[in-house]
Design a protein around this motif. Structure first.
Motif, mmCIF file in Angstrom:
data_model
loop_
_atom_site.group_PDB
_atom_site.id
_atom_site.type_symbol
_atom_site.label_atom_id
_atom_site.label_comp_id
_atom_site.label_asym_id
_atom_site.label_seq_id
_atom_site.Cartn_x
_atom_site.Cartn_y
_atom_site.Cartn_z
ATOM 1 N N LEU A 73 0.839 -1.212 0.000
ATOM 2 C CA LEU A 73 0.000 0.000 0.000
ATOM 3 C C LEU A 73 0.867 1.253 0.000
ATOM 4 O O LEU A 73 0.567 2.230 -0.694
ATOM 5 N N ALA A 74 1.952 1.197 0.791
ATOM 6 C CA ALA A 74 2.852 2.352 0.876
ATOM 7 C C ALA A 74 3.459 2.659 -0.489
ATOM 8 O O ALA A 74 3.491 3.820 -0.922
ATOM 9 N N ILE A 96 2.206 1.825 -3.377
ATOM 10 C CA ILE A 96 1.140 2.260 -4.299
ATOM 11 C C ILE A 96 0.889 3.756 -4.125
ATOM 12 O O ILE A 96 0.652 4.495 -5.087
ATOM 13 N N ILE A 97 0.939 4.193 -2.867
ATOM 14 C CA ILE A 97 0.591 5.595 -2.559
ATOM 15 C C ILE A 97 1.747 6.550 -2.879
ATOM 16 O O ILE A 97 1.518 7.723 -3.201
ATOM 17 N N THR A 98 2.970 6.055 -2.825
ATOM 18 C CA THR A 98 4.143 6.929 -3.010
ATOM 19 C C THR A 98 4.087 7.803 -4.282
ATOM 20 O O THR A 98 4.324 9.011 -4.189
ATOM 21 N N PHE A 147 1.594 8.998 -5.834
ATOM 22 C CA PHE A 147 0.597 10.058 -5.638
ATOM 23 C C PHE A 147 1.140 11.137 -4.698
ATOM 24 O O PHE A 147 0.865 12.322 -4.880
ATOM 25 N N ALA A 148 1.896 10.669 -3.675
ATOM 26 C CA ALA A 148 2.499 11.640 -2.753
ATOM 27 C C ALA A 148 3.525 12.497 -3.505
ATOM 28 O O ALA A 148 3.585 13.712 -3.315
ATOM 29 N N LEU A 187 2.249 10.670 5.553
ATOM 30 C CA LEU A 187 1.018 10.282 4.846
ATOM 31 C C LEU A 187 0.765 8.776 4.983
ATOM 32 O O LEU A 187 -0.331 8.344 5.353
ATOM 33 N N LEU A 188 1.798 7.998 4.729
ATOM 34 C CA LEU A 188 1.640 6.536 4.781
ATOM 35 C C LEU A 188 1.455 6.051 6.214
ATOM 36 O O LEU A 188 0.633 5.170 6.478
ATOM 37 N N ILE A 243 -2.059 6.646 7.279
ATOM 38 C CA ILE A 243 -3.017 5.673 6.732
ATOM 39 C C ILE A 243 -2.948 4.359 7.514
ATOM 40 O O ILE A 243 -3.961 3.794 7.919
ATOM 41 N N ALA A 247 -7.613 0.480 -1.181
ATOM 42 C CA ALA A 247 -6.499 1.371 -1.524
ATOM 43 C C ALA A 247 -5.678 0.911 -2.723
ATOM 44 O O ALA A 247 -4.970 1.725 -3.318
ATOM 45 N N SER A 248 -5.757 -0.381 -3.049
ATOM 46 C CA SER A 248 -4.872 -0.874 -4.107
ATOM 47 C C SER A 248 -5.648 -1.470 -5.275
ATOM 48 O O SER A 248 -6.497 -2.337 -5.085
#
Lengths: 116, 242
Positions: free
Chosen positions: B54-55, B57-59, B61-62, B89-90, B93, B198-199
């Motif tokens: 998840l971390a 995946i989000i990176t 976008f961050a 941010l991560l 979450i 989230a993924s």
């Protein structure tokens, strides 16, 4: 035209009918008690009796209350009406349905039939 | 607005460092996702891999939000803010998911279901004290349908389940659920739920295989304690017959 069901046997499944026949005289029983009594008459699993009682509860024909005993928590099932009261409720529901569906025709028929 | 966004995105992809970090992050997301599905790892490792996925995946976008932020003069566009913004941010979450999923979740779930705390029968209390922990709580559900499951340290049994089974069969079911509790199955389920939201990769994953492995483990635990598979099998037959 479909035959209109009014007798207890025709609106309930055979097993539902047998369960109610046991419940009516005894008033309140546990699933296992009903199963023991029913097993003397026919080959039936405990889970089948539990299913039938749950179905009767969903149809508002029986009520149930949880009771804590030595063996854990059990439901105590009680019929909402005695046999006569139950039959009366079936007649009432059926008549209401007829009036709802056929309106004045059904009312006129009942007046002609029972108004004498 | 859309015009601005396309400008920001093309600006983002024009910087090799961002592109490289995005590709690296997505590659690591795929690797961690594939590894998280492996049954050979412990639940703790798999959960770690799932959250790492998840971390990663989000990176991107961050990074994108940081890149957009750099276009606004008032924004602090130093390397320091980039280093801090991603873990915050991560971490946020994961913290929110953990607090709601594992700490408050079981309690809120029990309340939402209208479940009642149950002390259990004397034999079940014995089973819990021998094979469980004092933190484990039994709950009853007011339904005749035979149901049993666990969430966190809470084991839920329906009244229908209690009245349908014999004492030994009920013990087998509780041991099965204790197997889930000790193996932290519900943690994996909660992690899977977070991942699903989230993924995008989580939608292409067949988690049923993992869940079946969890069920087999829980059954094996009950069998190992009772030294027989008879009771858990009888219980399953009765539940399936309902």
């Amino acid at each position: 035209m479909k035959a209109i069901a009014t007798s207890v046997e025709s609106v309930l499944s055979p097993l539902e009918n047998d369960v109610l026949k046991i419940l009516w005289p005894d008033k309140s029983l546990k699933v296992r008690d009903i199963h023991v009594k029913l097993a003397k008459k026919r080959d039936v699993a405990l889970s089948s009796v539990a299913v039938i009682l749950d179905r009767l509860h969903d149809k508002h024909i029986v009520t149930r209350n949880a009771e804590t005993g030595r063996g854990g928590i059990r439901y105590i099932y009680t019929p909402r009406h005695d046999k006569q009261g139950f039959e009366k409720s079936i007649v009432e529901v059926t008549v209401n349905k007829l009036i709802q569906q056929f309106g004045p025709t059904a009312v006129t028929y009942f007046n002609e039939r029972f108004g004498r | 607005m859309i015009e601005h966004l396309s400008v920001y995105i093309s600006d983002f992809f024009s910087k090799p460092a961002y592109v490289l970090l995005t590709l690296l992050s997505l590659t690591l997301a795929i690797i961690s996702f594939v590894q998280a599905r492996q049954n050979k790892f412990s639940i703790g490792t798999r959960l770690f891999l799932l959250y790492a996925h998840l971390a990663f995946i989000i990176t991107p976008f961050a990074l994108l939000s940081y890149s957009v932020g750099c276009s606004v003069p008032a924004y602090d566009c130093s390397a320091k803010s980039l280093i801090y913004s991603i873990p915050i941010l991560l971490g946020g979450i994961i913290a929110v998911a953990s607090v709601f999923g594992f700490v408050a979740g079981p309690r809120l779930y029990a309340r939402a279901l209208g479940a009642q705390i149950w002390n259990g029968t004397p034999s079940l209390r014995g089973t819990l004290s021998r094979h469980g922990s004092p933190r484990i709580k039994l709950h009853t559900l007011n339904t005749a349908k035979p149901l049993a499951f666990s969430y966190g340290n809470r084991i839920f049994l329906s009244i229908g389940m209690i009245e349908l089974l014999t004492a030994k069969e009920l013990e087998a079911v509780v041991l099965h659920e204790l197997g889930h509790v000790s193996h932290r199955s519900s943690w994996l389920k909660a992690g899977r739920l977070v991942a699903k939201f989230a993924s995008p990769l989580a939608h292409f994953s067949n988690w049923n295989e993992t869940l079946s492995a969890e069920e087999r483990y829980a059954d094996a635990y009950a069998v190992s304690v009772q030294k027989t598979a008879r009771y858990i099998e009888n219980a399953r037959e009765k539940v399936e017959a309902f």
